[in-house]
Design an enzyme around this catalytic site. Sequence first.
Site, PDB file in Angstrom:
ATOM      1  N   ILE A   1       0.835  -1.209   0.000  1.00 50.29           N
ATOM      2  CA  ILE A   1       0.000   0.000   0.000  1.00 50.29           C
ATOM      3  C   ILE A   1       0.867   1.255   0.000  1.00 50.29           C
ATOM      4  O   ILE A   1       0.685   2.166  -0.811  1.00 50.29           O
ATOM      5  CB  ILE A   1      -0.955   0.006   1.215  1.00 50.29           C
ATOM      6  CG1 ILE A   1      -1.921  -1.169   1.098  1.00 50.29           C
ATOM      7  CG2 ILE A   1      -1.708   1.327   1.296  1.00 50.29           C
ATOM      8  CD1 ILE A   1      -2.829  -1.352   2.273  1.00 50.29           C
TER       9      ILE A   1
ATOM     10  N   THR B   1       1.306   1.124   7.450  1.00 50.67           N
ATOM     11  CA  THR B   1       1.728  -0.182   7.964  1.00 50.67           C
ATOM     12  C   THR B   1       0.516  -0.896   8.556  1.00 50.67           C
ATOM     13  O   THR B   1      -0.579  -0.331   8.615  1.00 50.67           O
ATOM     14  CB  THR B   1       2.752  -0.029   9.105  1.00 50.67           C
ATOM     15  OG1 THR B   1       2.060   0.468  10.268  1.00 50.67           O
ATOM     16  CG2 THR B   1       3.861   0.936   8.739  1.00 50.67           C
TER      17      THR B   1
ATOM     18  N   LYS C   1      -5.917  -0.385  10.590  1.00 51.48           N
ATOM     19  CA  LYS C   1      -7.149  -0.482  11.393  1.00 51.48           C
ATOM     20  C   LYS C   1      -6.889  -0.561  12.892  1.00 51.48           C
ATOM     21  O   LYS C   1      -7.792  -0.388  13.689  1.00 51.48           O
ATOM     22  CB  LYS C   1      -7.910  -1.757  11.008  1.00 51.48           C
ATOM     23  CG  LYS C   1      -8.537  -1.726   9.647  1.00 51.48           C
ATOM     24  CD  LYS C   1      -9.436  -2.933   9.427  1.00 51.48           C
ATOM     25  CE  LYS C   1      -8.674  -4.146   8.949  1.00 51.48           C
ATOM     26  NZ  LYS C   1      -8.108  -4.050   7.615  1.00 51.48           N
TER      27      LYS C   1
ATOM     28  N   VAL D   1     -12.131   0.648   6.167  1.00 52.65           N
ATOM     29  CA  VAL D   1     -13.248  -0.205   5.741  1.00 52.65           C
ATOM     30  C   VAL D   1     -13.447  -0.019   4.244  1.00 52.65           C
ATOM     31  O   VAL D   1     -13.585   1.113   3.775  1.00 52.65           O
ATOM     32  CB  VAL D   1     -14.560   0.184   6.473  1.00 52.65           C
ATOM     33  CG1 VAL D   1     -15.696  -0.741   6.057  1.00 52.65           C
ATOM     34  CG2 VAL D   1     -14.375   0.162   7.986  1.00 52.65           C
TER      35      VAL D   1
ATOM     36  N   GLU E   1      -4.655 -13.463   3.112  1.00 51.51           N
ATOM     37  CA  GLU E   1      -3.536 -13.175   4.007  1.00 51.51           C
ATOM     38  C   GLU E   1      -2.567 -14.361   3.909  1.00 51.51           C
ATOM     39  O   GLU E   1      -2.981 -15.445   3.478  1.00 51.51           O
ATOM     40  CB  GLU E   1      -4.037 -13.057   5.452  1.00 51.51           C
ATOM     41  CG  GLU E   1      -4.911 -11.841   5.721  1.00 51.51           C
ATOM     42  CD  GLU E   1      -4.151 -10.542   5.587  1.00 51.51           C
ATOM     43  OE1 GLU E   1      -3.021 -10.451   6.109  1.00 51.51           O
ATOM     44  OE2 GLU E   1      -4.675  -9.615   4.934  1.00 51.51           O
TER      45      GLU E   1
ATOM     46  N   ASP F   1     -11.156 -10.106  10.612  1.00 51.94           N
ATOM     47  CA  ASP F   1     -10.935  -8.878   9.859  1.00 51.94           C
ATOM     48  C   ASP F   1     -12.279  -8.144   9.646  1.00 51.94           C
ATOM     49  O   ASP F   1     -12.385  -6.935   9.837  1.00 51.94           O
ATOM     50  CB  ASP F   1     -10.284  -9.257   8.518  1.00 51.94           C
ATOM     51  CG  ASP F   1     -10.081  -8.053   7.625  1.00 51.94           C
ATOM     52  OD1 ASP F   1      -9.408  -7.108   8.082  1.00 51.94           O
ATOM     53  OD2 ASP F   1     -10.607  -8.053   6.495  1.00 51.94           O
TER      54      ASP F   1
ATOM     55  N   LYS G   1     -13.684  -4.405  11.161  1.00 50.15           N
ATOM     56  CA  LYS G   1     -14.321  -3.351  10.354  1.00 50.15           C
ATOM     57  C   LYS G   1     -15.699  -3.004  10.918  1.00 50.15           C
ATOM     58  O   LYS G   1     -16.101  -1.841  10.937  1.00 50.15           O
ATOM     59  CB  LYS G   1     -14.434  -3.805   8.902  1.00 50.15           C
ATOM     60  CG  LYS G   1     -13.067  -3.863   8.212  1.00 50.15           C
ATOM     61  CD  LYS G   1     -13.151  -4.506   6.854  1.00 50.15           C
ATOM     62  CE  LYS G   1     -11.764  -4.553   6.217  1.00 50.15           C
ATOM     63  NZ  LYS G   1     -11.705  -5.485   5.094  1.00 50.15           N
TER      64      LYS G   1
ATOM     65  N   GLY H   1      -6.985  -4.500  -2.258  1.00 50.84           N
ATOM     66  CA  GLY H   1      -5.914  -4.393  -3.267  1.00 50.84           C
ATOM     67  C   GLY H   1      -5.124  -3.123  -3.070  1.00 50.84           C
ATOM     68  O   GLY H   1      -5.677  -2.093  -2.675  1.00 50.84           O
TER      69      GLY H   1
END
Length: 815
Positions: free
Chosen positions: A470, A550, A574, A604, A662, A673, A677, A792
């Site tokens: 990312i 990160t 998150k 999210v 993952e 996960d 969210k 993505g």
Amino acid sequence: MLDVKWIVHKFGGTSVADAGGYRTVARILAGQHRTDEYTAVVVSAMSGVTDALIELVEIAKTRDDSFPAKLEALKQRHLDTLTELGLEQARELELAAILGADFRDISEVLKGVSISRIASEQIKEFVSGHGEIWSAQFLAAHLSSVDSRATWLDARQVLTVDSEGSQIKVDWIRSQTKLDQWLVEHAPLAETVVITGYIASTQDGIATTLKRNGSDFSASIFAALLDAESITIWTDVDGVLSADPRRVPDAIVIPDLSYQEASELAYFGAKVIHPNTMFPAITRGIPIWIRNTFKPDARGTAISAKPKSEMPIKGFATVDEMTLINVEGTGMSGVPGVSHKLFGQASSEHSICFAVPARQTDLTKTTLEDAFEAEIRRGAIQTIEVVDNCCILAMVGDGMIERTGIAGKFFHALGKAGVNVRAIAQGSSERNISAVIEQHESTKALRAVHSAFYLSPQTISVGVIGTGLIGGAFLNQLAERIHLLKTERGIDLRVRGIMNTRRMLLHDRHLDLEGWPDRLEACDAEADLARFVEHIHPGHLPHAVIVDATASAELPRQYESWLKSGLNIVTPNKKGNAGPFNEYQKLHDAVRESGRYFLYETNVGAGLPIIHTLRNLLDTGDTIIRIEGILSGTLSYLFNSLDGTKPFSEIVRAAHQQGFTEPDPRDDLSGMDVARKLIILAREIGLEIDLEDVRVESLVPENLRGSSPEDFLDGLVDHDQAISELVRETQARQHVLRYVGAVEANGNVSACLRSFPADHVFANLTGGDNIVSFQTARYNSQPMIVRGPGAGPEVTAAGVFSDLLRLASLLGAPL
Ligand code: ADP
Ligand code: ASP
Ligand code: MG
């Protein structure tokens, strides 16, 4: 005097550092020359030569026997330059002989200094003026080799001055007479006259100088004597800058200045021009240009009597190494005599303070103690306090006379940067405001006030932590847009630091993002979070943001203190929002209290506007009934692919191999996960919930929870049968399976596998799409739907980027 038009050019030491410098000067002069004009070229010593000559006298005086070697090195530098100039042999030999004779003279003088240990002012002046004598002859010889009508003038032959300490008084009448005589003899033969800067003679014909940096002054004196049309001071910067570029990287060229503004800036230490330069030019109204020898096409700065300019503030400068003297006494109150004695003017304050150069501290203190002996004895003056290590910071601009709020902005900027102001003053001309501050804060203060007046409020210092998928994609996207954002939108995003777990790459101004991965790899600064954060938030830039790209649990623990220190945060991480509720609450309290921004849209649905949509609904007064959706890109993909043709374990294995899960697919299949969210969404609508309040259905069979990821993938085969049956049974009802999370206003939060009719919006997704439906009081029978790729690196990075732009907009950028 000859009835011709004169143009004066001055080249400083920075322009003539070597033979190449003299060639450049000749090219510039050729480009500037017009046939109906005569040119006077005032030239300084080659760069560093005046310093070297002064140092020679100083070391000879201490009987340090290194001076002959140093003198020899200086001679060699001049001989080398001479050779490199490639003059005709006879001319070169002639100049070499002159150099030889001059250096012999200087050597004799230095020997005398060494023996007697006396170095009078006259000796220093005599020795230090030679740099200009050599330089002028070099330039004249070179010009003659390309243009035969050039000659040189040793200014000591004509320029006569009286000097008292640092005060120089030009004897205009005598200098004019002598120059006129000289011109009658020489000028008809030469359209270009090279004149030594810096040096002059006393009334007794003794060699003296106009003091350090005095060649600018020489140029304007000669311009006045020649009644020149203009003076151009050629140096190594593009003009007078808004601050010393060595200390303020953002300094910009000031296009136009008044004589007064230029004088004040020079007086307060802007080295580019000598303070005295303006006086002769003002009396004759001669315009002064400051231009760059190395960029002759740049316009430069024009200094004139009445410049057109909209800018109320022109520049900032500091006078370093000052001492603040504070004379204080209750007995002074209402006794105007004290300040009269001090300054020759009246004041009825009970304390008076002023600044003096540090080297005059002791002299000032003893002078004061002597002068006020009686007052001190009587107790009328209690203390003469000396505050060492100070400096003066000044702001200059004609426009401050008419405008309000300028002083406020100046001091506010200092306050915001945490600079301690010890004393303040406004010049009687009202063209400057100055503050005495501590020396060690000088650069910080200069940058802070400069930014307040010169940078747009949309200048944002950006630090990116994390260069994985990312972070990397984000930096690449930024690299493509950053220039356009600045030129077209006025948003000045300055990436001043990039850090990963190993290294960090820092830049004072902004990193060039082209090829950032290689440069980060090649840099040797080890990652140091505290230093990084401090660098990103330097106090002189209006705004700063840390982009935490990160998945670290450590960094979010720092968010609170970052916010409190004034940083903004943008993150896809998150962990900060999904941790224990009390920590979440503290973090968001810090956001409110600090007035800074914490933007996490990508927590999210990656780049999809989910949190933003939810906030808009709430802010406009809608009531949330239920938020429901497919929030995991991986689970979305798995169930979109589960059409009964392939076993579940195979789909999971393929997704794992393609990197859609993952590293341990159970992190997705456990539903955790999704649960995180959901917590984030639930907390947005005001629910005080923790992870244990979420009912989560794990898709990881009990017996496979403890094994390795490989064993898990192998073991999943044993469960294919059961899942296939479930799929068949669902398909028989024209339904599909979906892993769905839901938040209800009453506090029910759940994540589980459910079936939906084949025509339901959740049924018709592709790839790893996310979908969220907001059922609210207003969107009741028909919920509001947000749908699209929700995972993505590219889309997540784009979401981070859009948060960064939202930050710019919140800070006032017109988006
Ligand atoms: P020269 O040898 O041409 O006389 P100086 O070294 O005396 O050059 O002066 C030019 C230098 O002054 C620049 O290189 C710059 O670093 C420094 N400087 C300090 N303040 C300013 C300012 N406000 N604007 C431009 N230059 C400045
Ligand atoms: N060469 C002198 C100095 O360095 C004068 C000047 O360059 O302005 O001070
Ligand atoms: Mg100079």
